[in-house]
Design an enzyme around this catalytic site. Structure first.
Site, mmCIF file in Angstrom:
data_model
loop_
_atom_site.group_PDB
_atom_site.id
_atom_site.type_symbol
_atom_site.label_atom_id
_atom_site.label_comp_id
_atom_site.label_asym_id
_atom_site.label_seq_id
_atom_site.Cartn_x
_atom_site.Cartn_y
_atom_site.Cartn_z
ATOM 1 N N ASN A 1 0.919 1.802 34.055
ATOM 2 C CA ASN A 1 -0.537 1.760 34.140
ATOM 3 C C ASN A 1 -1.163 2.975 33.464
ATOM 4 O O ASN A 1 -1.670 2.882 32.356
ATOM 5 C CB ASN A 1 -0.981 1.685 35.607
ATOM 6 C CG ASN A 1 -2.410 1.204 35.762
ATOM 7 O OD1 ASN A 1 -3.277 1.532 34.969
ATOM 8 N ND2 ASN A 1 -2.664 0.419 36.793
ATOM 9 N N ASP A 2 -1.114 4.128 34.110
ATOM 10 C CA ASP A 2 -1.795 5.311 33.580
ATOM 11 C C ASP A 2 -1.280 5.733 32.209
ATOM 12 O O ASP A 2 -2.043 6.243 31.388
ATOM 13 C CB ASP A 2 -1.644 6.480 34.551
ATOM 14 C CG ASP A 2 -2.369 6.224 35.868
ATOM 15 O OD1 ASP A 2 -3.349 5.459 35.857
ATOM 16 O OD2 ASP A 2 -1.946 6.775 36.896
#
Length: 473
Positions: A396-397
């Site tokens: 994600n990040d």
């Protein structure tokens, strides 16, 4: 006896040489396993030499020495047996917390040496006592801090503990601990010196707890690396106190390597070490999470697999979700099917992907992925723009474009993998949940991105079947 004395004297040099050589071989995935074995032989050699040292002294048959030898052997059997069992049985998803736990034990061992030095025979100089206090402080902080890191990674502490004035309280505890250490040295020859030493170690353990409890889960990989450096430094300092060259060399090498790794990981997040330790990462602005977004598109696993089957180039970005699903074996099966169809497949690894340094590399190696298919971020980032498909699995990040564009985002400035620049992006996730930074990922709403919802193991299994079906027809 003379021969034994010479063997003991040379043991530190031999063990240190094996350790340094083993660490050098660990720098490459191809030679890492043999490097670990080499370093292990070095440690085994120096432990054996320690027992030989006992038999080289004239009072080795004294009852208290015999009892100590028996206790040491029992400790080796229990500790070695437990560590060997855990090392073989631990799941890949639990590897980070095991590393944190074992690292804490190293710091605890260094702290235990400090306890003996501060409460043992009263013939130690002031200089050695000060080094002992420094080693005890660092080792104790590494022990308690690593245990907190283990609890966070293992899901036993789900939220950071923060309160008003926390930094002032932490600073006060640290300064009080330093004062108690100084008093323990000053009162070393006095009857009350042992009480100051006890309070000093309690304070040092509390320092490690206070420093770690407010840190969020996203920073745990950096924290583990930092405490690894702490453990190495503590061991090196205690090696000086004990005049043991093996401990000094091993401790300094581990300490310096851990420090460099910590700096590199912090740089990979575009943050300083002080920012990691003293800021509330992920607690700030949620603007990126709550702003208006388009609806994310979704496709079936078979449609995504078909697109990749007829692509020319595919770059795969593994994340922690892949480890949770234990889907690395199924992923490599899918990759081999793509390669058999003439697709050029590569893996892109972000420096802080997963929950510890090298987590994704180990995960892929366990599945048998060749090392030459695995690329670090700096080596592959420019290739995304010319890639047909980027497949993001449980990350994600590390692929969040907000890091490049949104100055209000807590991850702004963090280097990311440029997956969003591929012609087509597929993201395998269980849902639309956010990463550790608690901000939404605009990649999921881009026109060139489609979500493939589901557990990575189940999704990849369907992808494998879809590609096999295409091959059969």
């Amino acid at each position: 006896m003379i021969l034994l004395a010479y063997i003991v004297a040379l043991s530190g040099l031999v063990a240190s040489g094996l350790l340094v050589y083993g660490l050098k071989r660990m720098s490459s995935p191809v030679t890492a396993v043999s490097g670990i074995v080499t370093a292990g032989w070095g440690m085994l050699f120096v432990v054996a030499a320690s027992f030989l040292q006992i038999f080289s002294v004239s009072d080795a048959a004294q009852p208290h020495i015999v009892v100590n030898v028996i206790l040491a052997v029992l400790a080796l059997l229990i500790g070695g047996g437990w560590a060997g069992w855990k090392g073989r049985s631990v799941a890949m998803t639990a590897m980070p917390q095991m590393v944190a736990l074992f690292n804490g034990m190293g710091g605890g061992a260094a702290a235990a040496v400090s306890v003996i030095a501060l409460t043992g025979p009263k013939d130690t100089g002031v200089g050695q006592l000060l080094v002992t206090v420094a080693g005890g402080l660092i080792g104790s902080m590494s022990l308690s801090g690593s245990l907190i890191a283990w609890a966070k990674l293992d899901g036993r502490m789900n939220k950071p503990i923060r309160f008003g004035g926390q930094r002032i309280v932490n600073a006060a505890v640290f300064m009080l601990t330093i004062l108690l250490g100084v008093m323990a040295v000053a009162q070393y020859h006095q009857p009350g010196g042992g009480l100051f030493a006890l309070l000093f170690f309690i304070g040092a353990l509390l320092c490690g707890i206070c420093m770690t409890v407010p840190i969020g889960g996203a920073d745990m990989p950096v924290v583990i690396s930092l405490y690894n450096a702490f453990t190495g430094l503590a061991v090196g300092l205690e090696g000086y106190v004990m005049a043991d060259p093996a401990l000094m060399i091993a401790g300094m090498v581990v300490g310096s390597a851990g420090t460099l790794l910590t700096v590199m990981m912090a740089k990979g997040m575009n943050r300083s070490i002080t920012n990691v330790l003293f800021s509330n990462f992920g607690e700030a602005t949620k603007a990126a999470a709550t702003g208006p977004q388009k609806e994310a598109k979704s496709v079936s696993p078979s449609d995504a697999a078909t697109t990749m089957r007829y692509a020319s180039t595919v770059i795969i970005v593994p994340g922690y979700g892949l480890a949770v699903a234990q889907a690395q074996g199924k992923l490599y099966e899918f990759v081999k099917l793509l390669q058999a169809a003439g697709v050029d497949v590569k893996f892109a690894i972000h420096p802080v992907a997963g929950r510890m340094p090298g987590h994704m590399n180990v995960l892929l190696a366990e599945a048998g992925v060749p090392y030459d298919m695995i690329y670090d971020m700096d080596d592959i980032n420019d290739s995304f723009a010319d890639t047909d498909v980027a497949l993001v699995i449980g990350a994600n990040d590390v692929v969040n474009p907000s890091a490049r564009t949104d100055k209000s985002s807590p991850i702004y400035g963090m280097p990311i993998l440029n997956a969003d620049k591929a012609r087509q992006v597929f993201v395998i996730k269980r849902g639309m949940g956010m990463g550790y930074s608690a901000v939404q990922n605009p990649l999921f709403f881009q026109d060139n991105c489609a979500m493939v919802f589901g557990d990575a193991q189940a999704v990849l299994s369907k992808m494998v079947e879809a590609v096999k079906g295409l091959s059969a027809s």
